[in-house]
Design an enzyme around this catalytic site. Structure first.
Site, PDB file in Angstrom:
ATOM      1  N   HIS A  25      -3.765 -13.682 -32.816  1.00  0.00           N
ATOM      2  CA  HIS A  25      -4.547 -14.660 -32.049  1.00  0.00           C
ATOM      3  C   HIS A  25      -6.027 -14.286 -32.050  1.00  0.00           C
ATOM      4  O   HIS A  25      -6.393 -13.105 -32.103  1.00  0.00           O
ATOM      5  CB  HIS A  25      -4.017 -14.818 -30.618  1.00  0.00           C
ATOM      6  CG  HIS A  25      -4.067 -13.597 -29.763  1.00  0.00           C
ATOM      7  ND1 HIS A  25      -5.200 -13.211 -29.074  1.00  0.00           N
ATOM      8  CD2 HIS A  25      -3.103 -12.681 -29.448  1.00  0.00           C
ATOM      9  CE1 HIS A  25      -4.940 -12.112 -28.371  1.00  0.00           C
ATOM     10  NE2 HIS A  25      -3.679 -11.772 -28.586  1.00  0.00           N
ATOM     11  N   ASP A  61      -8.492 -15.027 -29.744  1.00  0.00           N
ATOM     12  CA  ASP A  61      -9.233 -14.798 -28.500  1.00  0.00           C
ATOM     13  C   ASP A  61      -9.033 -13.382 -27.990  1.00  0.00           C
ATOM     14  O   ASP A  61      -8.114 -12.670 -28.408  1.00  0.00           O
ATOM     15  CB  ASP A  61      -8.824 -15.794 -27.422  1.00  0.00           C
ATOM     16  CG  ASP A  61      -7.347 -15.699 -27.048  1.00  0.00           C
ATOM     17  OD1 ASP A  61      -6.519 -15.517 -27.963  1.00  0.00           O
ATOM     18  OD2 ASP A  61      -7.019 -15.800 -25.856  1.00  0.00           O
ATOM     19  N   ASP A 112      -6.987  -6.262 -29.092  1.00  0.00           N
ATOM     20  CA  ASP A 112      -5.961  -7.246 -28.733  1.00  0.00           C
ATOM     21  C   ASP A 112      -6.605  -8.626 -28.818  1.00  0.00           C
ATOM     22  O   ASP A 112      -7.252  -9.063 -27.891  1.00  0.00           O
ATOM     23  CB  ASP A 112      -5.452  -6.957 -27.330  1.00  0.00           C
ATOM     24  CG  ASP A 112      -4.446  -7.981 -26.823  1.00  0.00           C
ATOM     25  OD1 ASP A 112      -3.884  -8.724 -27.653  1.00  0.00           O
ATOM     26  OD2 ASP A 112      -4.257  -8.059 -25.593  1.00  0.00           O
ATOM     27  N   GLU A 134      -4.472 -17.345 -26.783  1.00  0.00           N
ATOM     28  CA  GLU A 134      -3.174 -16.760 -26.433  1.00  0.00           C
ATOM     29  C   GLU A 134      -3.193 -16.179 -25.029  1.00  0.00           C
ATOM     30  O   GLU A 134      -2.198 -16.224 -24.300  1.00  0.00           O
ATOM     31  CB  GLU A 134      -2.822 -15.670 -27.449  1.00  0.00           C
ATOM     32  CG  GLU A 134      -1.431 -15.067 -27.284  1.00  0.00           C
ATOM     33  CD  GLU A 134      -1.409 -13.829 -26.407  1.00  0.00           C
ATOM     34  OE1 GLU A 134      -0.305 -13.359 -26.088  1.00  0.00           O
ATOM     35  OE2 GLU A 134      -2.494 -13.333 -26.026  1.00  0.00           O
ATOM     36  N   GLU A 135      -4.352 -15.644 -24.626  1.00  0.00           N
ATOM     37  CA  GLU A 135      -4.415 -14.842 -23.408  1.00  0.00           C
ATOM     38  C   GLU A 135      -4.353 -15.657 -22.118  1.00  0.00           C
ATOM     39  O   GLU A 135      -3.878 -15.164 -21.095  1.00  0.00           O
ATOM     40  CB  GLU A 135      -5.694 -13.989 -23.412  1.00  0.00           C
ATOM     41  CG  GLU A 135      -5.793 -13.006 -24.575  1.00  0.00           C
ATOM     42  CD  GLU A 135      -4.834 -11.837 -24.457  1.00  0.00           C
ATOM     43  OE1 GLU A 135      -4.037 -11.825 -23.503  1.00  0.00           O
ATOM     44  OE2 GLU A 135      -4.866 -10.961 -25.330  1.00  0.00           O
ATOM     45  N   ASP A 143       0.652  -8.481 -32.927  1.00  0.00           N
ATOM     46  CA  ASP A 143       0.090  -8.452 -31.583  1.00  0.00           C
ATOM     47  C   ASP A 143       0.836  -7.479 -30.679  1.00  0.00           C
ATOM     48  O   ASP A 143       0.884  -7.658 -29.468  1.00  0.00           O
ATOM     49  CB  ASP A 143       0.112  -9.866 -30.985  1.00  0.00           C
ATOM     50  CG  ASP A 143      -0.671  -9.975 -29.689  1.00  0.00           C
ATOM     51  OD1 ASP A 143      -1.595  -9.164 -29.483  1.00  0.00           O
ATOM     52  OD2 ASP A 143      -0.374 -10.870 -28.880  1.00  0.00           O
ATOM     53  N   HIS A 177      -6.539  -5.194 -21.816  1.00  0.00           N
ATOM     54  CA  HIS A 177      -7.014  -6.119 -20.778  1.00  0.00           C
ATOM     55  C   HIS A 177      -7.909  -5.420 -19.755  1.00  0.00           C
ATOM     56  O   HIS A 177      -8.148  -5.973 -18.683  1.00  0.00           O
ATOM     57  CB  HIS A 177      -5.858  -6.832 -20.055  1.00  0.00           C
ATOM     58  CG  HIS A 177      -5.066  -7.727 -20.945  1.00  0.00           C
ATOM     59  ND1 HIS A 177      -4.031  -8.510 -20.475  1.00  0.00           N
ATOM     60  CD2 HIS A 177      -5.144  -7.988 -22.270  1.00  0.00           C
ATOM     61  CE1 HIS A 177      -3.506  -9.193 -21.478  1.00  0.00           C
ATOM     62  NE2 HIS A 177      -4.170  -8.889 -22.576  1.00  0.00           N
TER      63      HIS A 177
END
Length: 486
Positions: free
Chosen positions: A75, A77, A114, A144-145, A168, A457
């Site tokens: 992904h 983003d 990520d 995706e996030e 991922d 994150h």
């Protein structure tokens, strides 16, 4: 270790280029355009769908034309988190990285590995014409996030391949063949503010230094939740001193464990010194409680200016709900072989205060969809009892294990031949886009893999450099061993 000479160089060069491109969730336009230009520059079939997903197709190398088509997917983003004292505009500024021993890190922000490192591997595959492989589809999904927008919006004919490797995952040597489903619960408390009672003193309590982390992958690591800690203190203040709530702000992303926050409140002026003493005792208790997993907890208490407060009942309902709402693991998997894995959980992710409302976001996950619904209903009922308006959405399905997976066998066999030991083939409590792909493309045989990441994150996100080479070597070996079409 010089980051300009990291190996495999072809991957890290692509990752550096990607990290120069701003790509916050839902604002990935610059990255999408970069991918479009990349594909066209290399003379490859490139398609961008209405949602913003990109597919770049590369023909088979000589001698591999009769192989099944392999999809590589990641992904575009990234979660944009930073330390409070870092000045960065995620919509315009690049991510600055540095090497710390065997780890690649960012300067006070999320690293973007990520899933930028997955994107980098795909671009390296597309650019290198010396590799041996059958037909390749490199798929890059958006957002995706914060909602799986790309996977949700993808049409059923966008991907043409037979096998899919999702790039991922965050542990080298672990291959995921199932994942949790999830949903988000948003509770909004509405009110009209009023002046504080006469003789009240205004204070601000702040918290920082928690680990944070991914609300799926890290939910079992006994990290503290910033919202729950601040709530515990405020519950005590209301019970003992009739404190009045002004604002509560903590957390940003629905899929991250909150690591800091600020609450503004008012207490009768004659107890303000007592509050300071209580704060010191509370902070010491919390530090002792989390002395193993949270070594950098920092509380601060200071006076602040007077301002309108929430009505007493409204403010109390917010704190009562946050005190009572479930946070963390609800149950572990019942299957004996997976008894170590979290089955169902909920994370209180954010609290955001406006002039006339406070919104609380919590995310629920489960590898069993009926339990996901039950967990969601439990959170919803609690907030409804407290008088909040509750909306649930962003639901995505679990990815069920395929016991006859041909791709899993290939991935496992090639790994053993390369590295001489067995990999772990497991499920994951976090959500993966594979869950949505399994609904749209039920024929797809899928595995998720990736290099080792930690602190995802959060500004502590870091990439274990040697594992990138391992995953790259393994990926190339897998590509050479894709079976012929039946």
């Amino acid at each position: 270790m010089d980051k300009t000479t990291l190996e495999p160089r072809c991957v890290f060069e692509q990752f550096a280029k990607i990290n120069a491109i701003p790509r916050p969730s839902k604002r990935e336009e610059k990255m999408i355009e970069y991918l479009r230009s990349f594909g066209e520059k290399h003379g490859l079939e490139t398609v961008v769908d209405e949602t913003g997903n990109v597919v770049i197709r590369k023909p088979a190398s000589k001698g591999y034309e009769n192989r099944k088509t392999l999809i590589l997917q990641s992904h575009t983003d990234m979660v944009c988190e930073k330390l409070v004292d870092v000045d960065i505009d995620f919509d315009n500024d690049p991510i600055e990285t540095y090497v710390d021993g065997e780890w690649l890190k960012a300067k006070g922000t999320t690293l973007g590995a990520d899933d930028g490192i997955g994107c980098a591997m795909e671009l390296a595959v597309l650019e290198d014409n010396t590799l041996e492989h059958g037909p390749i589809e490199c798929v890059f999904t958006r957002d995706e996030e914060t909602g799986l927008t790309g996977a949700n919006g993808m049409s059923k004919d966008f991907m043409k391949g037979d096998l899919l490797i999702n790039l991922d995952s965050e542990d080298e040597g672990q291959f995921f063949i199932s994942c949790a489903g999830g949903m988000t619960t948003r509770a909004t408390f509405r009110f009209s503010r009023e002046a504080a009672p006469e003789g009240y003193f205004f204070m601000k309590v702040s918290l920082q230094g928690l680990n944070g982390g991914h609300s799926g992958d890290d939910i079992n690591k006994k990290y503290a939740n910033g919202i729950k800690l601040l709530t515990r203190f405020m519950y005590f203040m209301m019970e003992r001193y009739d404190a009045r709530l002004v604002s509560f702000n903590s957390g940003r992303m629905h899929n991250a464990i909150p690591r800091d926050g600020v609450v503004v409140f008012a207490v009768p002026a004659n107890v303000k010194d007592n509050v300071s003493v209580d704060m010191n005792v509370f902070a010491a208790d919390v530090e002792d409680e989390f002395h193993v997993t949270e070594s950098n907890i920092k509380f601060a208490l200071e006076s602040t200016e007077a301002q309108p407060v929430l009505p007493q009942t409204a403010g109390r309902n917010v704190i009562l709900a946050l005190q009572a709402v479930h946070n963390g693991i609800l149950s572990m998997c019942q299957d004996e072989a997976l008894a170590w894995m979290v089955e169902t959980s909920s994370n209180v992710a954010s609290v955001n205060t406006k002039d006339d409302s406070i919104e609380v976001v919590a995310s629920q996950r489960s590898n069993v969809m009926s339990n996901l619904e039950n967990m969601g209903n439990t959170i919803k009922a609690l907030f409804q009892l407290a008088g909040a308006e509750v909306v649930q959405g962003d639901k995505y399905p679990a990815w069920k294990m395929n016991p006859k997976s041909q791709l899993t066998a290939i991935v496992t066999d090639t790994y053993k031949k390369l590295f001489g030991h067995e990999p772990k083939v497991i499920g994951i409590h976090a959500g993966l886009e594979c869950g949505l792909f399994s609904e749209k493309y039920p024929h797809l045989d899928m595995v998720s893999m990736g290099p080792t990441l930690r602190g995802v994150h959060s500004p502590d996100e870091r990439l274990l450099i040697p594992t990138v080479q391992m995953v790259w070597d393994h990926l190339l070996e897998i590509m050479k061993n894709i079976p012929v079409k039946e």
